[in-house]
Every structure is written in structure tokens, then in C-alpha cells.
Design a protein around this motif. Structure first.
Motif, PDB file in Angstrom:
ATOM      1  N   ASN A  92       1.036  -0.056   1.259  1.00 21.06           N
ATOM      2  CA  ASN A  92      -0.109  -0.857   1.075  1.00 21.06           C
ATOM      3  C   ASN A  92      -0.563  -1.126   2.519  1.00 21.06           C
ATOM      4  O   ASN A  92      -0.165  -2.039   2.951  1.00 21.06           O
ATOM      5  CB  ASN A  92       0.165  -1.834   0.127  1.00 21.06           C
ATOM      6  CG  ASN A  92      -1.184  -2.565  -0.454  1.00 21.06           C
ATOM      7  OD1 ASN A  92      -2.099  -2.666   0.538  1.00 21.06           O
ATOM      8  ND2 ASN A  92      -1.257  -3.233  -1.670  1.00 21.06           N
ATOM      9  N   VAL A  93      -1.483  -0.154   2.970  1.00 21.14           N
ATOM     10  CA  VAL A  93      -2.023  -0.649   4.364  1.00 21.14           C
ATOM     11  C   VAL A  93      -2.750  -1.928   4.307  1.00 21.14           C
ATOM     12  O   VAL A  93      -2.753  -2.432   5.554  1.00 21.14           O
ATOM     13  CB  VAL A  93      -3.105   0.539   4.679  1.00 21.14           C
ATOM     14  CG1 VAL A  93      -2.221   1.788   5.019  1.00 21.14           C
ATOM     15  CG2 VAL A  93      -4.008   0.661   3.732  1.00 21.14           C
ATOM     16  N   ALA A  94      -3.309  -2.359   3.395  1.00 16.44           N
ATOM     17  CA  ALA A  94      -4.166  -3.779   3.227  1.00 16.44           C
ATOM     18  C   ALA A  94      -3.114  -4.805   3.258  1.00 16.44           C
ATOM     19  O   ALA A  94      -3.299  -5.766   4.205  1.00 16.44           O
ATOM     20  CB  ALA A  94      -5.153  -3.909   1.953  1.00 16.44           C
ATOM     21  N   LEU A  95      -2.035  -4.644   2.836  1.00 15.04           N
ATOM     22  CA  LEU A  95      -1.069  -5.739   2.711  1.00 15.04           C
ATOM     23  C   LEU A  95      -0.446  -5.536   4.122  1.00 15.04           C
ATOM     24  O   LEU A  95      -0.137  -6.969   4.742  1.00 15.04           O
ATOM     25  CB  LEU A  95       0.138  -5.374   1.773  1.00 15.04           C
ATOM     26  CG  LEU A  95       1.200  -6.458   1.569  1.00 15.04           C
ATOM     27  CD1 LEU A  95       0.634  -7.933   1.236  1.00 15.04           C
ATOM     28  CD2 LEU A  95       2.101  -6.075   0.512  1.00 15.04           C
ATOM     29  N   LEU A  96      -0.252  -4.670   4.703  1.00 14.12           N
ATOM     30  CA  LEU A  96       0.535  -4.494   6.049  1.00 14.12           C
ATOM     31  C   LEU A  96      -0.496  -5.269   7.272  1.00 14.12           C
ATOM     32  O   LEU A  96      -0.097  -5.737   8.044  1.00 14.12           O
ATOM     33  CB  LEU A  96       0.506  -2.941   6.423  1.00 14.12           C
ATOM     34  CG  LEU A  96       1.821  -2.198   5.573  1.00 14.12           C
ATOM     35  CD1 LEU A  96       1.790  -0.781   5.980  1.00 14.12           C
ATOM     36  CD2 LEU A  96       3.239  -2.774   6.132  1.00 14.12           C
ATOM     37  N   ALA A  97      -1.750  -4.964   7.103  1.00 12.53           N
ATOM     38  CA  ALA A  97      -2.717  -5.393   8.108  1.00 12.53           C
ATOM     39  C   ALA A  97      -2.998  -6.830   7.846  1.00 12.53           C
ATOM     40  O   ALA A  97      -2.846  -7.754   8.705  1.00 12.53           O
ATOM     41  CB  ALA A  97      -4.320  -4.850   7.740  1.00 12.53           C
ATOM     42  N   LYS A  98      -2.926  -7.560   6.253  1.00 10.46           N
ATOM     43  CA  LYS A  98      -2.939  -8.693   6.277  1.00 10.46           C
ATOM     44  C   LYS A  98      -1.530  -9.480   6.920  1.00 10.46           C
ATOM     45  O   LYS A  98      -1.716 -10.609   7.333  1.00 10.46           O
ATOM     46  CB  LYS A  98      -2.827  -9.013   4.909  1.00 10.46           C
ATOM     47  CG  LYS A  98      -2.714 -10.644   4.376  1.00 10.46           C
ATOM     48  CD  LYS A  98      -3.095 -10.608   2.786  1.00 10.46           C
ATOM     49  CE  LYS A  98      -3.098 -12.242   2.353  1.00 10.46           C
ATOM     50  NZ  LYS A  98      -1.697 -12.958   2.825  1.00 10.46           N
TER      51      LYS A  98
END
Length: 322
Positions: A167-173
């Protein structure tokens, strides 16, 4: 045996150039040397002639030394290819992060890519992300930097293998949160923003890309949900050295047209979801995230300063305490 540093620069045919970072130590010096040699060559030759010669050299060199990457269908070349003219957009099947640099010098985006890859490939970051993985998710094994064809001021960090479910959004967050909390291992000095990207496409294929991404995050709501509070959203669009310059109003109209009318509502002040659309070079990139403003638009440098400002008393507070 060929040194791993020989693969610092590589290119996938018709997909721009790849920046490989096997390790941080020593690579920075090689990158600087390559950039300097590129600049010297540019001063003594015509751009068109240089590109034609480079393309001929690439073809000859490919026959001599070419290996296939284990986790992607792209050719890995040992030739010095720090940047190539745009021939095609980023591959549509990759996911990862859109990277911008904090500084404006010649090596700024290269330094930012090295730093971003270091953070994403860090063992402790993987350990921190592990509890958030969903059952059956295929994790990424490494983060790899790519040039965005047609865009020299930004870059792309791809997660490998290409079919990872991360999950790229979770990684960036997670990166933003670590910076805001003051974790020593993640404090950035070169990266400005690390924006999650779920999928890429040619910029003129934006409608098809929007249909896929919006459909994934905005499913039709049932009649039972009609009386419930609507889910709010906004569309955030950016141009970065685009080959075709979209107007924000056109992008908003195209993307929002795929959001179902029932159960969803536009809110530009405090949306629950933000549809991110980036047009860089010849590539369109999209993702859907939550709390975009609270995450500083994924600007990790701003997150660090937010942490610092929270601990530094204002002048009036100093006066009062005194």
C-alpha cells in the motif's frame, strides 16, 4: 566479475532511464562523476547528434553486455545513461512514489532519490510497516529509482517486484509520521516530497487511468447508504514539465465524472479523500489518499519542521516564562 556500481545508471528501452542504487556509500560520488561527464559532453556536441550517437552506442553495447532484471521485464545496461530523451511514458504496471528534491542544484534530484531509496529499503522501516500489511499481501523487496521521461526535475521510485501489493499511501504516510515524530533514522536532507502513486499511464490516457483508480476507491453506494453522511472528496492536480499541459479545470471535470453521484460530495476545505493526479513529462500518475493536508502534502521536510516548531516556544511564550 562486474562491479555492482556499474549498474548505477541503466535504461529500459522506450521507458526512460533507471537509476539503480545498490548502496549509498560510494554511489553518490559515481553519480556526481556521471552528471559532470554528461555536462561536459553536452558543451562539445549538438543535442540531436549526441542523442543519435548515444542511441547507436546503446545498440552496440547491448549486444556486448546486457542482463535481464529478475523482477521486471526491462533491460539492464552498464552504459552511462544518466538521462534519455522522452520516448514513452513510465510503464503502466509499476507503483511507487513521485519524488521532488529539496534543493535546486544539478545533483539535487539524484541525491533525493538516493535518500528516498535508503529510507524505503531500511530494515527498521520494513519492520515498522509489517504490522500494517493485510493478509496475503505480496510485500515489496526493494525500492528502485527511475527517471521520468521528459522530466529532469523530478523522479520516480518504483517498488519491486512489479506485482507487489504494498500500500503506497500507507508507506508514504508512515514516512511522514516518522519524520514528524523525530525518528533519527528517517530525517531527510535532500527529499522534499514523496507522493504515493498507485498507477501510471500515458498522459493522454488520463480518462482511462481515472476510471480505474476512481472505481477502485469510490464504489457505488447502495440505497441504504443514500441517507448516510456523504463521503467527501477533492481532486488535486499538478503539472511538472508536462509534454501536454492539462488545465486543472479539465482534469477536475474528467476525474470527478467517474465518482458516483450518490453518496459522495465535493469538499475543497476538509475532504475525507483526495484524488491525486500528477502530470510529469509524458506520464500521468494517480492515487487516492486520506488526510492529504494533515500529511503536509507528503512533504517530509515540512513534517520535520512541524515537529521542531512544536518544541520551540514562541517569543511571547519565552517572555511569559521569563
Amino acid at each position: 566479475m562486474r562491479d555492482a556500481h556499474d549498474d548505477v545508471f541503466a535504461r529500459a528501452p522506450r521507458r526512460g532511464a533507471r537509476l539503480g542504487f545498490p548502496c549509498a556509500g560510494g554511489v553518490h560520488a559515481i553519480l556526481c562523476r556521471v552528471v559532470a561527464e554528461r555536462d561536459d559532453a553536452a558543451k562539445t556536441s549538438n543535442d540531436d547528434a549526441s542523442f543519435s550517437d548515444a542511441r547507436t552506442r546503446d545498440n552496440d553495447h547491448t549486444k556486448k553486455s546486457t542482463t535481464m532484471s529478475d523482477d521486471s521485464y526491462s533491460l539492464r545496461l552498464t552504459e552511462d545513461l544518466s538521462y534519455v530523451h522522452p520516448t514513452a511514458p513510465l510503464p503502466s504496471w509499476i507503483k511507487g512514489f513521485f519524488i521532488t528534491a529539496l534543493h535546486c542544484n544539478d545533483n539535487a534530484i539524484v541525491d533525493a532519490c538516493i535518500e528516498a531509496c535508503e529510507k524505503l529499503n531500511d530494515m527498521w522501516f520494513r519492520v515498522a510497516y509489517e504490522p500494517h500489511r493485510v493478509d496475503g499481501e505480496k510485500p515489496f523487496t526493494k525500492a528502485e529509482a527511475l527517471w521520468i521521461p521528459g522530466c529532469e526535475s523530478c523522479a520516480f521510485i518504483a517498488l519491486r517486484p512489479d506485482d507487489t501489493d504494498a500500500n503506497v499511501a500507507l508507506l508514504a504516510k508512515a514516512l511522514v509520521d516518522e519524520c514528524r515524530e523525530g525518528a533519527d533514522w528517517v530525517q531527510p536532507t535532500h527529499v522534499a516530497r514523496i507522493v504515493p502513486v498507485e498507477r501510471c499511464a500515458a498522459e493522454l490516457d488520463l480518462p482511462a487511468l481515472a476510471k480505474e483508480i476512481v472505481g477502485r476507491h469510490f464504489p457505488p453506494r447502495t440505497d441504504a447508504d443514500a441517507d448516510a453522511e456523504p463521503i467527501t472528496f477533492e481532486v488535486h492536480f499538478e503539472n511538472h514539465q508536462p509534454l501536454y499541459r492539462y488545465h486543472a479545470s479539465d482534469v477536475n471535470r474528467i476525474v470527478a465524472s467517474f465518482v458516483p453521484e450518490v453518496g459522495y460530495k465535493v469538499d475543497l476545505k476538509n475532504p475525507q479523500k483526495t484524488i491525486l493526479v500528477i502530470n510529469a513529462g509524458g506520464s500521468a500518475m494517480m492515487s487516492v489518499v486520506e488526510n492529504y493536508d494533515k500529511l503536509f502534502h507528503f512533504n517530509v521536510n515540512r513534517a520535520v519542521h512541524d515537529k521542531l516548531s512544536a518544541h520551540v516556544p514562541r517569543d511571547e511564550e519565552r517572555t511569559t516564562s521569563a
